[in-house]
Design a protein around this motif. Structure first.
Motif, PDB file in Angstrom:
ATOM      1  N   THR A   1      -5.578 -33.584 -22.167  1.00  0.00           N
ATOM      2  CA  THR A   1      -4.595 -34.642 -22.369  1.00  0.00           C
ATOM      3  C   THR A   1      -3.221 -34.047 -22.663  1.00  0.00           C
ATOM      4  O   THR A   1      -2.207 -34.497 -22.129  1.00  0.00           O
ATOM      5  CB  THR A   1      -5.024 -35.560 -23.529  1.00  0.00           C
ATOM      6  N   GLY A   2      -3.192 -33.017 -23.489  1.00  0.00           N
ATOM      7  CA  GLY A   2      -1.932 -32.348 -23.798  1.00  0.00           C
ATOM      8  C   GLY A   2      -1.332 -31.684 -22.572  1.00  0.00           C
ATOM      9  O   GLY A   2      -0.114 -31.676 -22.389  1.00  0.00           O
ATOM     10  N   ALA A   3      -2.196 -31.137 -21.716  1.00  0.00           N
ATOM     11  CA  ALA A   3      -1.706 -30.495 -20.496  1.00  0.00           C
ATOM     12  C   ALA A   3      -1.096 -31.521 -19.550  1.00  0.00           C
ATOM     13  O   ALA A   3      -0.049 -31.268 -18.944  1.00  0.00           O
ATOM     14  CB  ALA A   3      -2.851 -29.746 -19.799  1.00  0.00           C
ATOM     15  N   ILE A   4      -1.723 -32.678 -19.452  1.00  0.00           N
ATOM     16  CA  ILE A   4      -1.177 -33.734 -18.598  1.00  0.00           C
ATOM     17  C   ILE A   4       0.159 -34.211 -19.152  1.00  0.00           C
ATOM     18  O   ILE A   4       1.134 -34.385 -18.405  1.00  0.00           O
ATOM     19  CB  ILE A   4      -2.184 -34.901 -18.465  1.00  0.00           C
ATOM     20  N   ALA A   5       0.229 -34.393 -20.470  1.00  0.00           N
ATOM     21  CA  ALA A   5       1.478 -34.834 -21.093  1.00  0.00           C
ATOM     22  C   ALA A   5       2.579 -33.793 -20.896  1.00  0.00           C
ATOM     23  O   ALA A   5       3.738 -34.147 -20.607  1.00  0.00           O
ATOM     24  CB  ALA A   5       1.250 -35.098 -22.580  1.00  0.00           C
TER      25      ALA A   5
ATOM     26  N   ALA B   1       9.471 -34.809 -15.606  1.00  0.00           N
ATOM     27  CA  ALA B   1      10.549 -35.754 -15.928  1.00  0.00           C
ATOM     28  C   ALA B   1      11.844 -35.009 -16.240  1.00  0.00           C
ATOM     29  O   ALA B   1      12.931 -35.426 -15.807  1.00  0.00           O
ATOM     30  CB  ALA B   1      10.136 -36.625 -17.111  1.00  0.00           C
ATOM     31  N   THR B   2      11.740 -33.915 -16.960  1.00  0.00           N
ATOM     32  CA  THR B   2      12.927 -33.123 -17.292  1.00  0.00           C
ATOM     33  C   THR B   2      13.576 -32.553 -16.034  1.00  0.00           C
ATOM     34  O   THR B   2      14.808 -32.619 -15.869  1.00  0.00           O
ATOM     35  CB  THR B   2      12.555 -31.983 -18.253  1.00  0.00           C
ATOM     36  N   ILE B   3      12.771 -32.019 -15.144  1.00  0.00           N
ATOM     37  CA  ILE B   3      13.309 -31.470 -13.892  1.00  0.00           C
ATOM     38  C   ILE B   3      13.924 -32.585 -13.052  1.00  0.00           C
ATOM     39  O   ILE B   3      15.006 -32.425 -12.479  1.00  0.00           O
ATOM     40  CB  ILE B   3      12.215 -30.713 -13.112  1.00  0.00           C
ATOM     41  N   GLY B   4      13.251 -33.727 -12.986  1.00  0.00           N
ATOM     42  CA  GLY B   4      13.786 -34.862 -12.230  1.00  0.00           C
ATOM     43  C   GLY B   4      15.118 -35.337 -12.783  1.00  0.00           C
ATOM     44  O   GLY B   4      16.059 -35.606 -12.019  1.00  0.00           O
ATOM     45  N   LEU B   5      15.223 -35.424 -14.096  1.00  0.00           N
ATOM     46  CA  LEU B   5      16.496 -35.834 -14.701  1.00  0.00           C
ATOM     47  C   LEU B   5      17.592 -34.805 -14.450  1.00  0.00           C
ATOM     48  O   LEU B   5      18.746 -35.168 -14.199  1.00  0.00           O
ATOM     49  CB  LEU B   5      16.317 -36.054 -16.200  1.00  0.00           C
ATOM     50  N   ALA B   6      17.243 -33.531 -14.506  1.00  0.00           N
ATOM     51  CA  ALA B   6      18.238 -32.484 -14.254  1.00  0.00           C
ATOM     52  C   ALA B   6      18.743 -32.550 -12.819  1.00  0.00           C
ATOM     53  O   ALA B   6      19.951 -32.448 -12.557  1.00  0.00           O
ATOM     54  CB  ALA B   6      17.644 -31.111 -14.556  1.00  0.00           C
TER      55      ALA B   6
ATOM     56  N   GLY C   1       6.029 -34.341 -18.837  1.00  0.00           N
ATOM     57  CA  GLY C   1       7.297 -34.078 -19.515  1.00  0.00           C
ATOM     58  C   GLY C   1       8.164 -33.091 -18.744  1.00  0.00           C
ATOM     59  O   GLY C   1       9.373 -33.299 -18.594  1.00  0.00           O
ATOM     60  N   VAL C   2       7.553 -32.022 -18.237  1.00  0.00           N
ATOM     61  CA  VAL C   2       8.308 -31.031 -17.452  1.00  0.00           C
ATOM     62  C   VAL C   2       8.814 -31.665 -16.162  1.00  0.00           C
ATOM     63  O   VAL C   2       9.973 -31.456 -15.769  1.00  0.00           O
ATOM     64  CB  VAL C   2       7.435 -29.790 -17.169  1.00  0.00           C
TER      65      VAL C   2
END
Length: 92
Positions: A66-70, A77-82, A74-75
């Motif tokens: 679950t932590g790996a999926i989260a 989403a961060t790359i997409g926003l950048a 998150g990574v």
């Protein structure tokens, strides 16, 4: 139970017990050159670091899926926003 075989010496070390000064100097030079090669070989070091990172990520994913999926979401989403922010700045 111990064997009489000598332990292997790393490429960047000088073997003990060399009495001849010329042979000792050669061994020291050889060890120094191998040490310089190890430090200067950046692609090899990057590859080893990448392999360690991948192994740690896989271990983390096995222990905590679950932590790996989260973390992956998150990574991403961060790359997409950048990328979105960079494109928006360029488009202005």
């Amino acid at each position: 139970m111990s064997s009489d075989r000598p332990l292997p010496v790393p490429r960047t070390a000088v073997p003990l017990g060399i009495a001849d000064p010329v042979e000792k100097a050669r061994a020291e030079l050889k060890a120094a050159l191998f040490a310089i090669e190890e430090k200067a070989n950046v692609p090899k070091r990057v590859g080893q670091a990448t392999d360690r990172g991948v192994a740690e990520a896989r271990l983390f994913a096995r222990r905590n899926p679950t932590g790996a999926i989260a973390a992956t979401v998150g990574v991403a989403a961060t790359i997409g926003l950048a990328v979105w922010g960079a494109v928006r700045l360029i488009a202005r």
